[in-house]
Design a protein around this motif. Sequence first.
Motif, mmCIF file in Angstrom:
data_model
loop_
_atom_site.group_PDB
_atom_site.id
_atom_site.type_symbol
_atom_site.label_atom_id
_atom_site.label_comp_id
_atom_site.label_asym_id
_atom_site.label_seq_id
_atom_site.Cartn_x
_atom_site.Cartn_y
_atom_site.Cartn_z
ATOM 1 N N THR A 1 0.862 -1.180 0.000
ATOM 2 C CA THR A 1 0.000 0.000 0.000
ATOM 3 C C THR A 1 0.897 1.228 0.000
ATOM 4 O O THR A 1 2.083 1.144 0.355
ATOM 5 C CB THR A 1 -0.920 0.064 1.239
ATOM 6 N N SER A 2 0.335 2.365 -0.368
ATOM 7 C CA SER A 2 1.142 3.591 -0.362
ATOM 8 C C SER A 2 1.619 3.937 1.042
ATOM 9 O O SER A 2 2.664 4.562 1.222
ATOM 10 C CB SER A 2 0.329 4.762 -0.933
ATOM 11 N N GLN B 1 -12.633 3.059 1.793
ATOM 12 C CA GLN B 1 -11.721 2.667 0.724
ATOM 13 C C GLN B 1 -12.377 1.841 -0.380
ATOM 14 O O GLN B 1 -12.161 2.096 -1.567
ATOM 15 C CB GLN B 1 -10.541 1.893 1.312
ATOM 16 N N ASP B 2 -13.165 0.837 0.001
ATOM 17 C CA ASP B 2 -13.703 -0.072 -1.012
ATOM 18 C C ASP B 2 -14.582 0.627 -2.036
ATOM 19 O O ASP B 2 -14.658 0.202 -3.199
ATOM 20 C CB ASP B 2 -14.491 -1.202 -0.347
ATOM 21 N N ASN C 1 -11.551 2.340 -4.224
ATOM 22 C CA ASN C 1 -10.414 1.529 -4.663
ATOM 23 C C ASN C 1 -10.815 0.297 -5.454
ATOM 24 O O ASN C 1 -9.981 -0.293 -6.144
ATOM 25 C CB ASN C 1 -9.555 1.129 -3.457
ATOM 26 N N ASN C 2 -12.074 -0.109 -5.368
ATOM 27 C CA ASN C 2 -12.563 -1.238 -6.166
ATOM 28 C C ASN C 2 -13.215 -0.788 -7.471
ATOM 29 O O ASN C 2 -13.782 -1.594 -8.197
ATOM 30 C CB ASN C 2 -13.567 -2.075 -5.357
ATOM 31 N N GLU D 1 -12.174 0.815 -10.787
ATOM 32 C CA GLU D 1 -11.064 1.204 -11.652
ATOM 33 C C GLU D 1 -11.381 2.455 -12.468
ATOM 34 O O GLU D 1 -10.504 3.280 -12.725
ATOM 35 C CB GLU D 1 -10.690 0.040 -12.582
ATOM 36 N N LEU E 1 -10.823 5.443 -10.240
ATOM 37 C CA LEU E 1 -9.395 5.699 -10.020
ATOM 38 C C LEU E 1 -8.763 6.352 -11.237
ATOM 39 O O LEU E 1 -7.912 7.245 -11.109
ATOM 40 C CB LEU E 1 -8.678 4.389 -9.681
ATOM 41 N N GLU F 1 -7.001 10.063 -11.338
ATOM 42 C CA GLU F 1 -5.647 10.254 -11.824
ATOM 43 C C GLU F 1 -5.609 11.295 -12.946
ATOM 44 O O GLU F 1 -4.680 12.098 -13.030
ATOM 45 C CB GLU F 1 -5.051 8.930 -12.296
ATOM 46 N N LEU G 1 -6.507 10.765 -1.829
ATOM 47 C CA LEU G 1 -5.872 9.660 -2.531
ATOM 48 C C LEU G 1 -4.357 9.803 -2.474
ATOM 49 O O LEU G 1 -3.828 10.913 -2.542
ATOM 50 C CB LEU G 1 -6.320 9.601 -3.992
ATOM 51 N N LYS H 1 -4.602 5.522 -4.938
ATOM 52 C CA LYS H 1 -5.656 4.826 -4.191
ATOM 53 C C LYS H 1 -6.136 5.707 -3.030
ATOM 54 O O LYS H 1 -5.367 6.511 -2.490
ATOM 55 C CB LYS H 1 -5.131 3.499 -3.625
ATOM 56 N N HIS I 1 -6.666 6.756 0.525
ATOM 57 C CA HIS I 1 -5.891 6.465 1.732
ATOM 58 C C HIS I 1 -6.814 5.943 2.825
ATOM 59 O O HIS I 1 -7.961 6.371 2.942
ATOM 60 C CB HIS I 1 -5.186 7.736 2.203
#
Length: 396
Positions: A65-66, A233-234, A237-238, A240, A243, A247, A304, A308, A310
Amino acid sequence: MSFVPQVKIPATYIRGGTSKGVFFNLTDLPERCQVPGEPRDNMLLRVIGSPDPYGKQTDGMGGATSSTSKTVILAKSEEVDHDVDYLFGQVAIDKAFVDWSGNCGNLTAAVGSFAISSGLVDSARIPENGICTVRIWQKNISKTIVAHVPITNGEVQETGDFELDGVTFPAAEVQVDFVAPVDPSEAMFPTGNLVDDLEVPGIGNFKATMITAGIPTIFLNADEIGYQGTELQDAINNDEAALTRFETIRAYGAVKMGLIKDISEAAGRQHTPKVAFVSPAQDYVSSSGKSITAGEIDLHVRALSMGKLHHAMMGTAAVAIGTASAIPGTLVSLAAGVDVDGDAPAAVTFGHPSGTLKVGAEAEVVNAAWTVKKVSMSRSARVLMEGWVRIPGDCF
C-alpha cells in the motif's frame, strides 16, 4: 553459474502515524548509496520489494500500500539550529521508481525518536524525563519540522494511552509542528486564486482549491464528483474507472499548479500532488465500525495517495487541510462552515475513513498574500523491528 551473496544493512522498521517505513542512518548505507542516484534507488526498491507485478511486495519489506511502501534516510543535520536531516523516499509498488518529490508527514512522527535512539541528537539536549524537542530539516522540501518526543529515564517513551484513528493500539503522543510550511516568498496558491475552475477534458469542469502547504494538494467538492464525502476505501479503490478519473484530474491539476508541463509527466510524479475531496460534516461509520456523529467533526476529507484512497489521512495532506481551513474562502473552509468574511477557527477536526483527526494552523496575510506560520497535530510512533535488512549484493 555463480551468484553473489546477500549483504546486510542496518535498518529499523517503524510505524509513524498511520504509515510504516524502513529507516536508515545515512552512514550505515553502502558507500555508493550514500548519495542520490541509481544505486540508492535500486537499493531501496529491492529492500521494499519493488517493482512487483503481483502488487504484493512479498519479497521485500513493503506492505503493498502507499502507506507501507516507504523509506527514510536520516543524517546528522548540516543545517544551522537543526538536529537531523530527514530524506523521504516513496517507493512505487509496481514500477521501478522512487519518488523524492515530497515529504511523509506520518513518518515524521518517528523521525525524532529514531534520531534520538541513533545518537543523531546531542545528548545534552535530551532530558532525563520530559519532552525532547527535535529540530528536523526536511530535505525533500527544505522545511523545518519540530517533533516533541516524550522521554522517560533518558530513553524514548513509545508506550502510552494516546489513541490515533487508523492505528489499532494506543501509544505515546508525539506533537509535530510544521514550521512555516509555506515560505512567504513562495506561492501558497500557485494559481493566485483560493478557488479555481479546473477543466478536465472528457471528465468535467470542477471547482478546486489548489494549495501548496505540507504537500501540493488539489481539493474538490465531493458532490461535484459524484460522492457524499463519507466513502470508505472499497467504494473507490474497487472502482477502476473512478481511479482513472481521479488520476486524470490529478494530472490536469498538476499542470495548472505548475508542477509539470504536460499531463504525460504525471506518471513520473506519483507522490505529488495529492487529490482530495471535501464535504460538510455528517454522520458516518468509520472502517473500524465506529459511529461518528456530525457534531464531532467540522467537515469530511477523503484523500488519494499513489492512486488509491488512503485508509486514513496522510500527515502532509493534513497540513494542507489545516492550512486551507484557516483561510476563509477555500473549499476546505467552506465545507467546514466558515463564512467567507468571517474568522477561521484555530483548529478543525475532520472525518476520514478510519475516524477523525484534529489539526491546527496559524495563517495570516503578509504583503497581500496568505502565509502560514505553523501547523500542528499529534501522532504516535513505535519501533516494530530493528536489526538488518538483507538484499542481493548485485542489485544496486
